[in-house]
Design a protein around this motif. Sequence first.
Motif, PDB file in Angstrom:
ATOM      1  N   MET A 341      39.141  31.078  41.896  1.00 52.83           N
ATOM      2  CA  MET A 341      38.705  31.536  43.210  1.00 52.83           C
ATOM      3  C   MET A 341      37.314  30.960  43.456  1.00 52.83           C
ATOM      4  O   MET A 341      36.438  31.033  42.593  1.00 52.83           O
ATOM      5  N   GLY A 342      37.124  30.360  44.638  1.00 55.46           N
ATOM      6  CA  GLY A 342      35.824  29.781  44.955  1.00 55.46           C
ATOM      7  C   GLY A 342      35.494  28.620  44.043  1.00 55.46           C
ATOM      8  O   GLY A 342      36.286  27.689  43.844  1.00 55.46           O
ATOM      9  N   SER A 343      34.298  28.670  43.425  1.00 60.04           N
ATOM     10  CA  SER A 343      33.860  27.589  42.541  1.00 60.04           C
ATOM     11  C   SER A 343      34.531  27.642  41.175  1.00 60.04           C
ATOM     12  O   SER A 343      34.428  26.698  40.391  1.00 60.04           O
ATOM     13  N   GLY A 344      35.174  28.761  40.875  1.00 60.44           N
ATOM     14  CA  GLY A 344      35.742  28.952  39.547  1.00 60.44           C
ATOM     15  C   GLY A 344      34.779  29.623  38.583  1.00 60.44           C
ATOM     16  O   GLY A 344      35.114  29.868  37.429  1.00 60.44           O
ATOM     17  N   TYR A 345      33.574  29.946  39.071  1.00 60.76           N
ATOM     18  CA  TYR A 345      32.571  30.641  38.254  1.00 60.76           C
ATOM     19  C   TYR A 345      32.354  32.052  38.795  1.00 60.76           C
ATOM     20  O   TYR A 345      32.512  32.314  39.990  1.00 60.76           O
ATOM     21  N   PHE A 346      31.979  32.943  37.885  1.00 63.36           N
ATOM     22  CA  PHE A 346      31.703  34.311  38.297  1.00 63.36           C
ATOM     23  C   PHE A 346      30.437  34.360  39.149  1.00 63.36           C
ATOM     24  O   PHE A 346      29.539  33.509  39.021  1.00 63.36           O
ATOM     25  N   PRO A 347      30.323  35.361  40.015  1.00 61.53           N
ATOM     26  CA  PRO A 347      29.217  35.400  40.986  1.00 61.53           C
ATOM     27  C   PRO A 347      27.834  35.519  40.376  1.00 61.53           C
ATOM     28  O   PRO A 347      26.848  35.117  41.004  1.00 61.53           O
ATOM     29  N   ARG A 348      27.738  36.025  39.159  1.00 60.32           N
ATOM     30  CA  ARG A 348      26.409  36.256  38.576  1.00 60.32           C
ATOM     31  C   ARG A 348      25.632  34.965  38.312  1.00 60.32           C
ATOM     32  O   ARG A 348      24.414  34.995  38.119  1.00 60.32           O
ATOM     33  N   VAL A 349      26.310  33.789  38.329  1.00 58.17           N
ATOM     34  CA  VAL A 349      25.592  32.534  38.073  1.00 58.17           C
ATOM     35  C   VAL A 349      24.759  32.114  39.284  1.00 58.17           C
ATOM     36  O   VAL A 349      23.886  31.258  39.168  1.00 58.17           O
ATOM     37  N   GLY A 350      25.032  32.693  40.471  1.00 56.48           N
ATOM     38  CA  GLY A 350      24.158  32.526  41.621  1.00 56.48           C
ATOM     39  C   GLY A 350      24.297  31.229  42.391  1.00 56.48           C
ATOM     40  O   GLY A 350      25.275  30.474  42.245  1.00 56.48           O
ATOM     41  N   TYR A 385      38.254  37.765  38.680  1.00 57.83           N
ATOM     42  CA  TYR A 385      37.495  37.349  39.861  1.00 57.83           C
ATOM     43  C   TYR A 385      36.617  38.525  40.261  1.00 57.83           C
ATOM     44  O   TYR A 385      37.070  39.669  40.298  1.00 57.83           O
ATOM     45  N   ASP A 386      35.364  38.247  40.618  1.00 53.66           N
ATOM     46  CA  ASP A 386      34.455  39.350  40.892  1.00 53.66           C
ATOM     47  C   ASP A 386      33.613  39.042  42.126  1.00 53.66           C
ATOM     48  O   ASP A 386      33.670  37.937  42.692  1.00 53.66           O
ATOM     49  N   ILE A 387      32.811  40.014  42.532  1.00 53.92           N
ATOM     50  CA  ILE A 387      31.935  39.879  43.686  1.00 53.92           C
ATOM     51  C   ILE A 387      30.634  40.623  43.408  1.00 53.92           C
ATOM     52  O   ILE A 387      30.653  41.686  42.768  1.00 53.92           O
ATOM     53  N   VAL A 388      29.515  40.057  43.858  1.00 53.23           N
ATOM     54  CA  VAL A 388      28.215  40.708  43.732  1.00 53.23           C
ATOM     55  C   VAL A 388      27.529  40.675  45.093  1.00 53.23           C
ATOM     56  O   VAL A 388      27.234  39.595  45.622  1.00 53.23           O
ATOM     57  N   LEU A 389      27.322  41.859  45.679  1.00 55.14           N
ATOM     58  CA  LEU A 389      26.594  41.952  46.935  1.00 55.14           C
ATOM     59  C   LEU A 389      25.112  41.748  46.666  1.00 55.14           C
ATOM     60  O   LEU A 389      24.563  42.308  45.720  1.00 55.14           O
ATOM     61  N   ASN A 390      24.458  40.966  47.515  1.00 58.32           N
ATOM     62  CA  ASN A 390      23.048  40.643  47.280  1.00 58.32           C
ATOM     63  C   ASN A 390      22.118  41.139  48.378  1.00 58.32           C
ATOM     64  O   ASN A 390      20.976  40.706  48.473  1.00 58.32           O
ATOM     65  N   PHE A 400      26.686  37.516  49.883  1.00 56.91           N
ATOM     66  CA  PHE A 400      27.212  37.866  48.561  1.00 56.91           C
ATOM     67  C   PHE A 400      27.740  36.612  47.880  1.00 56.91           C
ATOM     68  O   PHE A 400      28.031  35.595  48.513  1.00 56.91           O
ATOM     69  N   PHE A 401      27.844  36.694  46.563  1.00 56.56           N
ATOM     70  CA  PHE A 401      28.486  35.663  45.748  1.00 56.56           C
ATOM     71  C   PHE A 401      29.794  36.246  45.213  1.00 56.56           C
ATOM     72  O   PHE A 401      29.902  37.460  44.984  1.00 56.56           O
ATOM     73  N   TYR A 402      30.780  35.385  44.983  1.00 64.84           N
ATOM     74  CA  TYR A 402      32.098  35.864  44.570  1.00 64.84           C
ATOM     75  C   TYR A 402      32.828  34.749  43.828  1.00 64.84           C
ATOM     76  O   TYR A 402      32.406  33.583  43.843  1.00 64.84           O
ATOM     77  N   GLY A 403      33.953  35.094  43.195  1.00 67.96           N
ATOM     78  CA  GLY A 403      34.814  34.095  42.580  1.00 67.96           C
ATOM     79  C   GLY A 403      35.049  34.333  41.103  1.00 67.96           C
ATOM     80  O   GLY A 403      34.650  35.353  40.537  1.00 67.96           O
ATOM     81  N   GLY A 404      35.702  33.378  40.473  1.00 68.93           N
ATOM     82  CA  GLY A 404      35.997  33.486  39.052  1.00 68.93           C
ATOM     83  C   GLY A 404      37.022  32.467  38.603  1.00 68.93           C
ATOM     84  O   GLY A 404      37.635  31.766  39.405  1.00 68.93           O
ATOM     85  N   PRO A 405      37.230  32.392  37.277  1.00 64.92           N
ATOM     86  CA  PRO A 405      38.080  31.348  36.708  1.00 64.92           C
ATOM     87  C   PRO A 405      39.541  31.719  36.556  1.00 64.92           C
ATOM     88  O   PRO A 405      40.353  30.879  36.147  1.00 64.92           O
ATOM     89  N   GLY A 406      39.892  32.987  36.844  1.00 60.09           N
ATOM     90  CA  GLY A 406      41.245  33.402  36.497  1.00 60.09           C
ATOM     91  C   GLY A 406      41.327  33.679  35.011  1.00 60.09           C
ATOM     92  O   GLY A 406      40.483  34.377  34.449  1.00 60.09           O
ATOM     93  N   ARG A 407      42.306  33.097  34.342  1.00 64.27           N
ATOM     94  CA  ARG A 407      42.508  33.407  32.920  1.00 64.27           C
ATOM     95  C   ARG A 407      41.297  33.017  32.071  1.00 64.27           C
ATOM     96  O   ARG A 407      40.765  31.915  32.182  1.00 64.27           O
ATOM     97  N   ASN A 408      40.862  33.968  31.250  1.00 65.86           N
ATOM     98  CA  ASN A 408      39.767  33.781  30.304  1.00 65.86           C
ATOM     99  C   ASN A 408      39.933  34.850  29.240  1.00 65.86           C
ATOM    100  O   ASN A 408      40.843  35.682  29.350  1.00 65.86           O
ATOM    101  N   PRO A 409      39.121  34.888  28.196  1.00 66.31           N
ATOM    102  CA  PRO A 409      39.339  35.889  27.127  1.00 66.31           C
ATOM    103  C   PRO A 409      39.353  37.329  27.608  1.00 66.31           C
ATOM    104  O   PRO A 409      39.953  38.191  26.958  1.00 66.31           O
ATOM    105  N   TYR A 410      38.740  37.610  28.752  1.00 64.37           N
ATOM    106  CA  TYR A 410      38.709  38.970  29.272  1.00 64.37           C
ATOM    107  C   TYR A 410      39.755  39.206  30.372  1.00 64.37           C
ATOM    108  O   TYR A 410      39.881  40.291  30.901  1.00 64.37           O
ATOM    109  N   CYS A 411      40.477  38.162  30.717  1.00 64.95           N
ATOM    110  CA  CYS A 411      41.504  38.231  31.771  1.00 64.95           C
ATOM    111  C   CYS A 411      42.786  37.605  31.245  1.00 64.95           C
ATOM    112  O   CYS A 411      43.199  36.527  31.681  1.00 64.95           O
ATOM    113  N   PRO A 412      43.426  38.268  30.291  1.00 66.41           N
ATOM    114  CA  PRO A 412      44.625  37.668  29.700  1.00 66.41           C
ATOM    115  C   PRO A 412      45.879  37.877  30.531  1.00 66.41           C
ATOM    116  O   PRO A 412      46.838  37.113  30.415  1.00 66.41           O
ATOM    117  N   ILE A 413      45.913  38.971  31.356  1.00 65.08           N
ATOM    118  CA  ILE A 413      47.145  39.280  32.081  1.00 65.08           C
ATOM    119  C   ILE A 413      46.829  39.588  33.537  1.00 65.08           C
ATOM    120  O   ILE A 413      45.673  39.765  33.913  1.00 65.08           O
TER     121      ILE A 413
END
Length: 413
Positions: A341-350, A385-390, A400-413
Amino acid sequence: MANKLRNDKTCVASVVFCFLMLSFVHMTKASQARVTQAKELEVQKLLNKLNKPAVKSLKSPDGDTIDCVHISHQPAFDHPKLKNHKLQMRPTFLPKGIKSFPESSKTIDQMWHQSGSCPEGTIPIRRTTKDDIMRASSFQRFGMKDNMSIPNLSDSLYSSANNHEYATAEVVKDIYYGAKAFLNVWKSNVQQRNELSLSQIWVMNQGDNDNVQSIEAGWQIHPMLYGDDRPRLFAYWTSDSYERTGCYNLQCSGFVQVTNAVVMGGTIGPLSLYDNTQYEFNLLIWKDRGTGNWWLQFQNVFVGYWPAFMFESLSESATVIQWGGEVINRKSNGRHTSTEMGSGYFPRVGFGRASYFRDLSTVNENNYLVIPNYIRDYASKPRCYDIVLNGYSRDFGAHFFYGGPGRNPYCPI
């Protein structure tokens, strides 16, 4: 003698069996041929309906064919209620209070512009191909969304049912007459052809019997719809919870386009890069108080409008505005796919790394663009996939920033 008779009967039976089998195979092939022929005719009928006669055609560098169609011959006018419709070339009322923010990103363009332009009095339409139709889940639902999860707009957000997952910001429980935002654009990875990734604005209302009516616009990567993995500008609408009405772009009668400078469903670029230049566009959807029509503006160009008569509850106003991302995850071997979703990175990277929406605004009853009083966030699977309101800043407005990579060690299913 008895043995000879038995052998003769066996021989006759074998001949009869072989004849019946050959007849069955012939009938099956003939039946399959008739089905194939009927399917071909149905495809051609749909192509003839969607692809209007062109005044001029352009071959875009991305492989699309862009047809310049006379504005009065566009698909919108196939709608029986638009037979005698008088074109509204410009909105009669614009929202007031449009703000200018310092330039933090560069604007994008559409790739087809490299091949030329469409004449005045025409609109550019991406030509639908046979392959486009054959990829659809059914001819009847070509250009429509499938398997939507429908929210209760009165008190809750979308769920992650039916493989749809969200990371959104939302304002509810008020009356809205439009919404605006700037979105940056990325090359999201979509793992499987039957998945998608998008970022958009939703303008919605829920009428009687929980019927959701929605107008949506943004950018998406949708291999099933377009046959590639390029980010594209899109719009969508529905007046009956995505059941029988509505479609993407101009793939059914409804949305009336007026500009010759924008292709709905057209490739957009350049694209944002990690720790590098960010490319964005602005979108505004609002209700024209003079006509009641809902207008779409892209990069300060009046693209077109959805006539008010196509909606019931939404013909008056919206009760929910959403901004954010959505993906379809079909799962692979029971595991979440790596569709981004989005860039493929979680929103906390800014900034410069994560996707964002900035200058969030809604249109109020006085036709002013205002900063929403209360925005709530929602992530259906925050480990995917997550979102951070700023909050609000001088340079970014409400964002806000948002997005994520999909499957990762914390998102197996």
